[in-house]
Scaffold this motif. Structure first.
Motif, PDB file in Angstrom:
ATOM      1  N   PRO A 146       1.258   2.893  -9.263  1.00  0.00           N
ATOM      2  CA  PRO A 146      -0.103   3.156  -9.757  1.00  0.00           C
ATOM      3  C   PRO A 146      -0.134   3.830 -11.133  1.00  0.00           C
ATOM      4  O   PRO A 146      -1.087   3.662 -11.870  1.00  0.00           O
ATOM      5  N   GLU A 147       0.916   4.565 -11.477  1.00  0.00           N
ATOM      6  CA  GLU A 147       0.922   5.233 -12.782  1.00  0.00           C
ATOM      7  C   GLU A 147       0.951   4.230 -13.937  1.00  0.00           C
ATOM      8  O   GLU A 147       0.562   4.556 -15.051  1.00  0.00           O
ATOM      9  N   GLN A 148       1.383   3.002 -13.675  1.00  0.00           N
ATOM     10  CA  GLN A 148       1.409   1.994 -14.735  1.00  0.00           C
ATOM     11  C   GLN A 148       0.060   1.311 -14.926  1.00  0.00           C
ATOM     12  O   GLN A 148      -0.103   0.499 -15.823  1.00  0.00           O
ATOM     13  N   ALA A 149      -0.921   1.655 -14.124  1.00  0.00           N
ATOM     14  CA  ALA A 149      -2.269   1.099 -14.290  1.00  0.00           C
ATOM     15  C   ALA A 149      -2.882   1.561 -15.605  1.00  0.00           C
ATOM     16  O   ALA A 149      -3.757   0.900 -16.153  1.00  0.00           O
ATOM     17  N   ARG A 150      -2.412   2.696 -16.110  1.00  0.00           N
ATOM     18  CA  ARG A 150      -2.955   3.231 -17.357  1.00  0.00           C
ATOM     19  C   ARG A 150      -2.337   2.585 -18.588  1.00  0.00           C
ATOM     20  O   ARG A 150      -2.812   2.814 -19.698  1.00  0.00           O
ATOM     21  N   LEU A 151      -1.289   1.792 -18.422  1.00  0.00           N
ATOM     22  CA  LEU A 151      -0.682   1.118 -19.570  1.00  0.00           C
ATOM     23  C   LEU A 151      -1.640   0.102 -20.164  1.00  0.00           C
ATOM     24  O   LEU A 151      -2.420  -0.522 -19.449  1.00  0.00           O
ATOM     25  N   THR A 178       0.825  -1.209   0.000  1.00  0.00           N
ATOM     26  CA  THR A 178       0.000   0.000   0.000  1.00  0.00           C
ATOM     27  C   THR A 178       0.861   1.263   0.000  1.00  0.00           C
ATOM     28  O   THR A 178       0.391   2.320  -0.388  1.00  0.00           O
ATOM     29  N   ARG A 179       2.120   1.133   0.419  1.00  0.00           N
ATOM     30  CA  ARG A 179       3.015   2.307   0.471  1.00  0.00           C
ATOM     31  C   ARG A 179       4.254   2.065  -0.380  1.00  0.00           C
ATOM     32  O   ARG A 179       4.818   0.971  -0.390  1.00  0.00           O
ATOM     33  N   GLN A 180       4.690   3.097  -1.076  1.00  0.00           N
ATOM     34  CA  GLN A 180       5.858   3.001  -1.929  1.00  0.00           C
ATOM     35  C   GLN A 180       7.114   2.705  -1.120  1.00  0.00           C
ATOM     36  O   GLN A 180       7.974   1.953  -1.570  1.00  0.00           O
ATOM     37  N   ALA A 181       7.242   3.281   0.063  1.00  0.00           N
ATOM     38  CA  ALA A 181       8.438   3.072   0.880  1.00  0.00           C
ATOM     39  C   ALA A 181       8.612   1.594   1.221  1.00  0.00           C
ATOM     40  O   ALA A 181       9.735   1.058   1.156  1.00  0.00           O
ATOM     41  N   ASP A 182       7.525   0.918   1.554  1.00  0.00           N
ATOM     42  CA  ASP A 182       7.599  -0.517   1.852  1.00  0.00           C
ATOM     43  C   ASP A 182       8.009  -1.310   0.615  1.00  0.00           C
ATOM     44  O   ASP A 182       8.786  -2.271   0.702  1.00  0.00           O
ATOM     45  N   ALA A 183       7.485  -0.927  -0.528  1.00  0.00           N
ATOM     46  CA  ALA A 183       7.836  -1.610  -1.772  1.00  0.00           C
ATOM     47  C   ALA A 183       9.311  -1.394  -2.114  1.00  0.00           C
ATOM     48  O   ALA A 183       9.992  -2.334  -2.538  1.00  0.00           O
ATOM     49  N   SER A 203      -5.240  -5.356 -11.265  1.00  0.00           N
ATOM     50  CA  SER A 203      -6.233  -4.930 -10.274  1.00  0.00           C
ATOM     51  C   SER A 203      -5.576  -4.136  -9.146  1.00  0.00           C
ATOM     52  O   SER A 203      -6.109  -3.115  -8.699  1.00  0.00           O
ATOM     53  N   ALA A 204      -4.422  -4.599  -8.683  1.00  0.00           N
ATOM     54  CA  ALA A 204      -3.724  -3.899  -7.594  1.00  0.00           C
ATOM     55  C   ALA A 204      -3.270  -2.511  -8.044  1.00  0.00           C
ATOM     56  O   ALA A 204      -3.370  -1.542  -7.282  1.00  0.00           O
ATOM     57  N   LEU A 205      -2.785  -2.393  -9.253  1.00  0.00           N
ATOM     58  CA  LEU A 205      -2.349  -1.090  -9.758  1.00  0.00           C
ATOM     59  C   LEU A 205      -3.534  -0.132  -9.859  1.00  0.00           C
ATOM     60  O   LEU A 205      -3.398   1.062  -9.573  1.00  0.00           O
ATOM     61  N   ARG A 206      -4.678  -0.649 -10.256  1.00  0.00           N
ATOM     62  CA  ARG A 206      -5.871   0.204 -10.342  1.00  0.00           C
ATOM     63  C   ARG A 206      -6.332   0.660  -8.962  1.00  0.00           C
ATOM     64  O   ARG A 206      -6.979   1.693  -8.836  1.00  0.00           O
ATOM     65  N   ARG A 207      -6.012  -0.125  -7.918  1.00  0.00           N
ATOM     66  CA  ARG A 207      -6.363   0.255  -6.537  1.00  0.00           C
ATOM     67  C   ARG A 207      -5.274   1.128  -5.914  1.00  0.00           C
ATOM     68  O   ARG A 207      -5.247   1.320  -4.710  1.00  0.00           O
ATOM     69  N   HIS A 208      -4.351   1.621  -6.747  1.00  0.00           N
ATOM     70  CA  HIS A 208      -3.268   2.508  -6.326  1.00  0.00           C
ATOM     71  C   HIS A 208      -2.311   1.832  -5.348  1.00  0.00           C
ATOM     72  O   HIS A 208      -1.832   2.460  -4.409  1.00  0.00           O
ATOM     73  N   GLN A 209      -2.039   0.569  -5.580  1.00  0.00           N
ATOM     74  CA  GLN A 209      -1.051  -0.145  -4.783  1.00  0.00           C
ATOM     75  C   GLN A 209       0.262  -0.197  -5.552  1.00  0.00           C
ATOM     76  O   GLN A 209       0.312   0.016  -6.762  1.00  0.00           O
ATOM     77  N   TRP A 210       1.315  -0.510  -4.817  1.00  0.00           N
ATOM     78  CA  TRP A 210       2.638  -0.693  -5.399  1.00  0.00           C
ATOM     79  C   TRP A 210       2.877  -2.191  -5.509  1.00  0.00           C
ATOM     80  O   TRP A 210       2.526  -2.950  -4.611  1.00  0.00           O
TER      81      TRP A 210
END
Length: 184
Positions: free
Chosen positions: A50-55, A22-27, A147-154
Motif C-alpha cells: 500500500p505504501e507504493q500507492a503514493r508513487l 488483502t494480507r501481506q503474509a499471503d502475498a 486501484s488495489a494499492l489505494r484500497r490498501h491491498q498487496w
C-alpha cells in the motif's frame, strides 16, 4: 510463437500475471511459491504494498510494472516497421490479385490503383503496429494495480517470459485465492 512475439516487442516479459491480496503474509507466500516455478527468476516477481500507492504513475510503471521501460521506443519502431511492411505486402498481394483477375477499375488506371491499395494496406498495418506497441491490455492491468494499492491491498506481479510460465503463474495465484488479472 513466444520467440516471435519477443522479437516483435523486444521485451523479455510478454505477459504480466497479477494477484491481489488483502494480507501481506499471503502475498509473501505467493511470492516464495512463484520463485519456485521453473525458469522464474527473482527479477520477474515483484511485491507491491500500500505504501507504493503514493508513487506517481510514471514511477510505479518504471520501478515495478515494466521491467524494461527503456525498450519502449525500440518496441514502437519495431512493431510499426513489421506491421507496416506486412500491410504493404498484403496490399501488393491484393493488387496482384486484382490485376490477375482483370479487374477493369485496376486495369484502367493501374498506377492510382497501386498507390491506393498498397497505401491503404501500409496505413492499416501501421495503425495495427501502433495498437500492438501501446498494449491497451497492460494499461488496464496497471490501472487495476493502482486501484488495489489505494484500497490498501498487496499486489504480486509476475513477469512471465513465455506462455507456459504465464499459465503456471496464473494457476498458482488462483490457487492461493487471490483475485487474479493478466495481460494478453
Amino acid at each position: 510463437m513466444d520467440y516471435l512475439l519477443q522479437g516483435i516487442f523486444s521485451d523479455k516479459s510478454l505477459a504480466k500475471v497479477v494477484g491481489f491480496f488483502t494480507r501481506q503474509a499471503d502475498a509473501d507466500i505467493a511470492v516464495r511459491r512463484l520463485l519456485r516455478l521453473p525458469g522464474m527468476a527473482s527479477d520477474q516477481v515483484r511485491l507491491l504494498g500500500p505504501e507504493q500507492a503514493r508513487l506517481r504513475a510514471r514511477d510505479l510503471l518504471t520501478q515495478t510494472l515494466e521491467p524494461q521501460p527503456q525498450g519502449f521506443v525500440t518496441t514502437l519502431v519495431r512493431t510499426h516497421a513489421i506491421a507496416g511492411c506486412a500491410g504493404a505486402v498484403l496490399g501488393l498481394l491484393a493488387f496482384g490479385f486484382l490485376i490477375a483477375t482483370h479487374e477493369p477499375a485496376v486495369l484502367n488506371s493501374p498506377l492510382l490503383a497501386f498507390i491506393a491499395i498498397v497505401g491503404f494496406g501500409t496505413t492499416f498495418g501501421l495503425m495495427l503496429g501502433a495498437l500492438a506497441a501501446l498494449r491497451p491490455d497492460r494499461i488496464w492491468v496497471i490501472s487495476q494495480v493502482r486501484s488495489a494499492l489505494r484500497r490498501h491491498q498487496w499486489v504480486v506481479v509476475a513477469h512471465a517470459t513465455d506462455s507456459h510460465q504465464t499459465v503456471l503463474a496464473q494457476d498458482l495465484l488462483e490457487s492461493s485465492e487471490a483475485q487474479v488479472v493478466r495481460t494478453l
